[in-house]
Write a protein that holds these residues in place. Sequence first.
Motif, PDB file in Angstrom:
ATOM      1  N   THR A  51       3.898  -5.543 -10.411  1.00 15.67           N
ATOM      2  CA  THR A  51       5.361  -5.458 -10.361  1.00 15.67           C
ATOM      3  C   THR A  51       5.864  -4.030 -10.257  1.00 15.67           C
ATOM      4  O   THR A  51       6.795  -3.740  -9.497  1.00 15.67           O
ATOM      5  CB  THR A  51       5.960  -6.119 -11.615  1.00 15.67           C
ATOM      6  N   THR A  81       4.500  -1.279  -8.963  1.00 18.94           N
ATOM      7  CA  THR A  81       4.331  -0.748  -7.608  1.00 18.94           C
ATOM      8  C   THR A  81       5.235  -1.461  -6.628  1.00 18.94           C
ATOM      9  O   THR A  81       5.853  -0.838  -5.754  1.00 18.94           O
ATOM     10  CB  THR A  81       2.861  -0.888  -7.166  1.00 18.94           C
ATOM     11  N   SER A  82       5.321  -2.771  -6.760  1.00 20.07           N
ATOM     12  CA  SER A  82       6.127  -3.565  -5.832  1.00 20.07           C
ATOM     13  C   SER A  82       7.593  -3.158  -5.855  1.00 20.07           C
ATOM     14  O   SER A  82       8.252  -3.153  -4.810  1.00 20.07           O
ATOM     15  CB  SER A  82       5.995  -5.052  -6.185  1.00 20.07           C
ATOM     16  N   ASN A  83       8.100  -2.805  -7.015  1.00 21.07           N
ATOM     17  CA  ASN A  83       9.510  -2.422  -7.120  1.00 21.07           C
ATOM     18  C   ASN A  83       9.845  -1.221  -6.243  1.00 21.07           C
ATOM     19  O   ASN A  83      10.951  -1.126  -5.697  1.00 21.07           O
ATOM     20  CB  ASN A  83       9.861  -2.124  -8.577  1.00 21.07           C
ATOM     21  N   PHE A 111       8.260  -0.466  -3.409  1.00 20.12           N
ATOM     22  CA  PHE A 111       8.205  -0.944  -2.026  1.00 20.12           C
ATOM     23  C   PHE A 111       9.453  -1.747  -1.665  1.00 20.12           C
ATOM     24  O   PHE A 111       9.863  -1.768  -0.515  1.00 20.12           O
ATOM     25  CB  PHE A 111       6.963  -1.814  -1.815  1.00 20.12           C
ATOM     26  N   ARG A 112      10.049  -2.402  -2.649  1.00 18.51           N
ATOM     27  CA  ARG A 112      11.171  -3.296  -2.387  1.00 18.51           C
ATOM     28  C   ARG A 112      12.536  -2.623  -2.558  1.00 18.51           C
ATOM     29  O   ARG A 112      13.564  -3.288  -2.471  1.00 18.51           O
ATOM     30  CB  ARG A 112      11.075  -4.503  -3.322  1.00 18.51           C
ATOM     31  N   TYR A 122       2.723  -5.366   3.516  1.00 13.57           N
ATOM     32  CA  TYR A 122       4.124  -5.765   3.352  1.00 13.57           C
ATOM     33  C   TYR A 122       4.213  -7.131   2.679  1.00 13.57           C
ATOM     34  O   TYR A 122       5.041  -7.334   1.778  1.00 13.57           O
ATOM     35  CB  TYR A 122       4.835  -5.819   4.704  1.00 13.57           C
ATOM     36  N   MET A 158       3.251  -6.653  -1.176  1.00 14.35           N
ATOM     37  CA  MET A 158       4.082  -5.756  -1.979  1.00 14.35           C
ATOM     38  C   MET A 158       5.577  -6.048  -1.887  1.00 14.35           C
ATOM     39  O   MET A 158       6.325  -5.742  -2.817  1.00 14.35           O
ATOM     40  CB  MET A 158       3.818  -4.295  -1.564  1.00 14.35           C
ATOM     41  N   ASP A 159       6.017  -6.614  -0.785  1.00 10.99           N
ATOM     42  CA  ASP A 159       7.446  -6.855  -0.612  1.00 10.99           C
ATOM     43  C   ASP A 159       7.767  -8.347  -0.645  1.00 10.99           C
ATOM     44  O   ASP A 159       8.460  -8.826  -1.537  1.00 10.99           O
ATOM     45  CB  ASP A 159       7.920  -6.249   0.709  1.00 10.99           C
ATOM     46  N   CYS A 164       6.440  -9.956  -3.760  1.00  5.45           N
ATOM     47  CA  CYS A 164       6.850  -9.218  -4.966  1.00  5.45           C
ATOM     48  C   CYS A 164       5.666  -8.654  -5.752  1.00  5.45           C
ATOM     49  O   CYS A 164       5.673  -8.628  -6.989  1.00  5.45           O
ATOM     50  CB  CYS A 164       7.701 -10.102  -5.876  1.00  5.45           C
ATOM     51  N   GLY A 165       4.627  -8.223  -5.028  1.00  5.51           N
ATOM     52  CA  GLY A 165       3.486  -7.596  -5.675  1.00  5.51           C
ATOM     53  C   GLY A 165       2.476  -8.554  -6.265  1.00  5.51           C
ATOM     54  O   GLY A 165       1.583  -8.125  -7.001  1.00  5.51           O
ATOM     55  N   TRP A 172      -0.655 -10.955  -5.813  1.00  9.59           N
ATOM     56  CA  TRP A 172      -1.761 -11.342  -4.937  1.00  9.59           C
ATOM     57  C   TRP A 172      -2.400 -12.615  -5.464  1.00  9.59           C
ATOM     58  O   TRP A 172      -2.744 -12.726  -6.630  1.00  9.59           O
ATOM     59  CB  TRP A 172      -2.829 -10.253  -4.872  1.00  9.59           C
TER      60      TRP A 172
END
Length: 332
Positions: A139, A141-143, A145-146, A230, A233-234, A237-238, A240
């Motif tokens: 989460t 890292t994903s934030n 990217f988003r 993409y 991560m986007d 929402c991170g 996998w």
Amino acid sequence: MVTATAITFIQRAVMQGIPLLYGSTGEIITEKSGNLNLGIPGIMYVGGISGVIGAFLYENSLDSVSDANGFLAVIIPLLCSVFGSLLMGLIYCFLTVTLRANQNVTGLAITTFGTGFGNFFGGSLIKLTGADVPSVALTTTSNFFRTTLPGAKTTGAFGQIFLSYGFLAYAAIIIAILCAIFLSKTRGGLHLRAVGENPATADAAGINVERSKYLATCIGSVIAGLGGLYYVMDYACGVWSNEGFGDRGWLAIALVIFAIWRPNLGIFGSILFGGLYIVYLFIPGLALRTQELFKMLPYIVTIIVLVMVSVRKKKEDQGPAALGLSYFREER
């Protein structure tokens, strides 16, 4: 006035289509060199899991979430994704260009290997986290990217439709436009198209065919791998989860035909494919078996376009003449 449902549909169609745009743009560049890379689904998978591994290692090196640095949180997964997908491209080129292996078989082997690679390391990360559900959540890292553009929430429908995506979504469109300009307006693009049309003639004209194929395929693989990054991560929402990527890699290959080998048309085609792929979610009362039929729509549209292109037989709408054929200089 655009309704909330219409805005949501457009947003999800765009987000669904961006991985397809990355995959199709990468494959178009590859196919313009005469290489038919059916390993794109596997390369996108490897691009995704490589970014996940980088993000996982970075997040676990932090003492707390507040210590996260936005630049490092983005650049580490990005570089890992580029490295992983580049390596897959090099493997494909070594087998098909240097060793002259069959491109169809090699591509399918790359897809199988890439999926297995992703599932193995994805499963390993899941075990390391000890999660109750079979997934890894990144989460923090994903934030990064988003992060959306300024004004996404304050400019109404315009902001929601055009400004509410992460930077990788806009990068996909920019890359597609740059690739279209490169192929149609530059000397290097002309050389690449010449290699794909008739490598023997290109070789006789002084163009290094092997180098062109290596460069186009490796760059195309890196672009396709970013589609996997993409998605995780986007779009996801991170999160996998093994086999979560679905058939998006094959949809990206279908989009190449729909876009008639033009990256700029792939931009609109990806949004259309993304909308067709999720339209069943916005139709109330559909049975489960009917929903699966709706998921076939992108492929049906591709078949229709393929038939129309074949009937018209316009040269500019056809794929490269030497697509899928290995080049033997000794037979020139």
